[in-house]
Design a protein around this motif. Structure first.
Motif, PDB file in Angstrom:
ATOM      1  N   GLY A 148     -30.237  49.288  17.293  1.00 50.18           N
ATOM      2  CA  GLY A 148     -29.841  48.838  15.969  1.00 50.18           C
ATOM      3  C   GLY A 148     -30.302  49.803  14.906  1.00 50.18           C
ATOM      4  O   GLY A 148     -31.168  50.638  15.159  1.00 50.18           O
ATOM      5  N   PRO A 149     -29.733  49.684  13.706  1.00 52.51           N
ATOM      6  CA  PRO A 149     -30.069  50.623  12.640  1.00 52.51           C
ATOM      7  C   PRO A 149     -31.547  50.559  12.254  1.00 52.51           C
ATOM      8  O   PRO A 149     -32.213  49.541  12.485  1.00 52.51           O
ATOM      9  CB  PRO A 149     -29.205  50.159  11.459  1.00 52.51           C
ATOM     10  N   LEU A 201     -22.654  52.542  16.760  1.00 51.42           N
ATOM     11  CA  LEU A 201     -22.468  53.380  17.953  1.00 51.42           C
ATOM     12  C   LEU A 201     -21.735  54.663  17.605  1.00 51.42           C
ATOM     13  O   LEU A 201     -22.036  55.731  18.166  1.00 51.42           O
ATOM     14  CB  LEU A 201     -21.723  52.601  19.038  1.00 51.42           C
ATOM     15  N   ASN A 202     -20.805  54.589  16.668  1.00 49.66           N
ATOM     16  CA  ASN A 202     -20.116  55.817  16.238  1.00 49.66           C
ATOM     17  C   ASN A 202     -21.076  56.843  15.661  1.00 49.66           C
ATOM     18  O   ASN A 202     -20.883  58.038  15.800  1.00 49.66           O
ATOM     19  CB  ASN A 202     -19.032  55.497  15.198  1.00 49.66           C
ATOM     20  N   LYS A 203     -22.136  56.336  15.019  1.00 53.36           N
ATOM     21  CA  LYS A 203     -23.104  57.253  14.429  1.00 53.36           C
ATOM     22  C   LYS A 203     -24.042  57.863  15.470  1.00 53.36           C
ATOM     23  O   LYS A 203     -24.475  58.987  15.328  1.00 53.36           O
ATOM     24  CB  LYS A 203     -23.943  56.515  13.367  1.00 53.36           C
ATOM     25  N   VAL A 204     -24.405  57.076  16.501  1.00 49.55           N
ATOM     26  CA  VAL A 204     -25.439  57.560  17.421  1.00 49.55           C
ATOM     27  C   VAL A 204     -24.883  58.164  18.706  1.00 49.55           C
ATOM     28  O   VAL A 204     -25.603  58.893  19.393  1.00 49.55           O
ATOM     29  CB  VAL A 204     -26.464  56.462  17.792  1.00 49.55           C
ATOM     30  N   GLU A 253     -32.072  56.249  22.962  1.00 48.53           N
ATOM     31  CA  GLU A 253     -31.578  57.015  24.109  1.00 48.53           C
ATOM     32  C   GLU A 253     -30.494  56.198  24.812  1.00 48.53           C
ATOM     33  O   GLU A 253     -30.774  55.364  25.677  1.00 48.53           O
ATOM     34  CB  GLU A 253     -32.728  57.321  25.079  1.00 48.53           C
ATOM     35  N   MET A 254     -29.257  56.408  24.426  1.00 48.17           N
ATOM     36  CA  MET A 254     -28.176  55.576  24.932  1.00 48.17           C
ATOM     37  C   MET A 254     -27.889  55.839  26.414  1.00 48.17           C
ATOM     38  O   MET A 254     -27.461  54.937  27.133  1.00 48.17           O
ATOM     39  CB  MET A 254     -26.917  55.788  24.092  1.00 48.17           C
TER      40      MET A 254
END
Ligand code: ADP
Ligand code: MG
Length: 240
Positions: free
Chosen positions: A34-35, A236-239, A195-196
């Motif tokens: 999360g942000p 998710l688009n950002k990370v 760390e996705m």
């Protein structure tokens, strides 16, 4: 193992957790994303009462830990925590850092604790560092020691708060490898991480926290490939 019921936490006028309910099963690997500022660290810290919840209930292995009668030190011993900054004692050797808590709390005598510590050091490839001081170690090595220190208390669950965020990129892998090995061993884990790749590989469940609530949760496949909420997609688009 952990049951969180309608948890809220405010700092003064700022309500950081706005009613979080969660259930974490024994052996489950949960990743919390999360942000920044959404309340992830506060949530994790409430789980072992490093922060006192404003309202709500936390039940750990059938016992209400938000109850005044609960001996929180006993509970904390069962919850290992690893922070972004390793928080090792600079004036103590690695061996002393690891054995201090189990000896002080009476969990083990010194001999037992040192034996356990050396076995754990071996497990993370740092058996030759027992007599070193934290300043002599790299960031990745220090974080692996912080994990070992938590494990030496024989916790039932491990809580990780962005354990690789403060590391140079080339040291992230060695810490994630230790965490993956721990996951394979069956440890119950709650990890806040960006760390996705780790989340995809290890998590049974991914929670997306936004503005003090768990907005969405699911398997890594569900959250990463097919998020339902727009805010999850934006994050998710950002990370990714
Ligand atoms: P995250 O880990 O998701 O980045 P945090 O749980 O650290 O978020 O913080 C959520 C919000 O709570 C932020 O606005 C932060 O400034 C605030 N906060 C966290 N800890 C404290 C504190 N001890 N006192 C006051 N505000 C805090
Ligand atoms: Mg945080």
């Amino acid at each position: 193992m952990i049951d969180v019921k309608n948890l809220t936490k405010s700092f003064g006028d700022l309500q950081v957790l706005k009613g979080v309910s969660e259930h974490i099963n024994k052996g489950e690997r949960v990743v919390l994303i999360g942000p920044s500022g959404s309340g992830k660290s506060t949530f994790l810290r409430c789980l072992n009462l490093l922060e006192t919840p404003t309202s709500g209930e936390i039940i750990f292995e059938g016992q209400s830990i938000t109850d005044d009668k609960c001996d929180i030190n006993k509970i904390r011993q069962k919850m290992g925590m690893v922070f972004q900054h390793f928080n090792l004692f600079p004036n103590m050797t690695i061996l002393k850092n690891i054995t201090l808590a189990p000896v002080r709390t009476g969990l083990m005598n010194r001999e037992q604790a040192e034996k356990e510590a050396r076995e754990l050091l071996k497990r993370v490839g740092l058996e030759d560092k027992a007599d070193s001081y934290p300043a002599q170690l790299s960031g990745g090595q220090k974080q692996r020691i912080a994990i070992v220190r938590a494990l030496c208390m024989k916790p039932e669950v491990m809580l990780f708060d962005e354990p690789t965020s403060a590391l140079d990129p080339e040291m992230v892998g060695e810490v994630l490898d230790v965490m993956k090995e721990l996951a394979k061993s069956g440890m119950t884990m709650v990890c806040v991480t960006h760390e996705m790749g780790f989340a995809r590989e290890v998590a049974d469940r991914v929670l997306f926290m936004d503005e003090g609530k768990i907005l969405e949760e699911g398997t890594p496949g569900e959250i990463f490939t097919n998020p339902k909420e727009q805010r999850t997609k934006d994050f998710l688009n950002k990370v990714l």
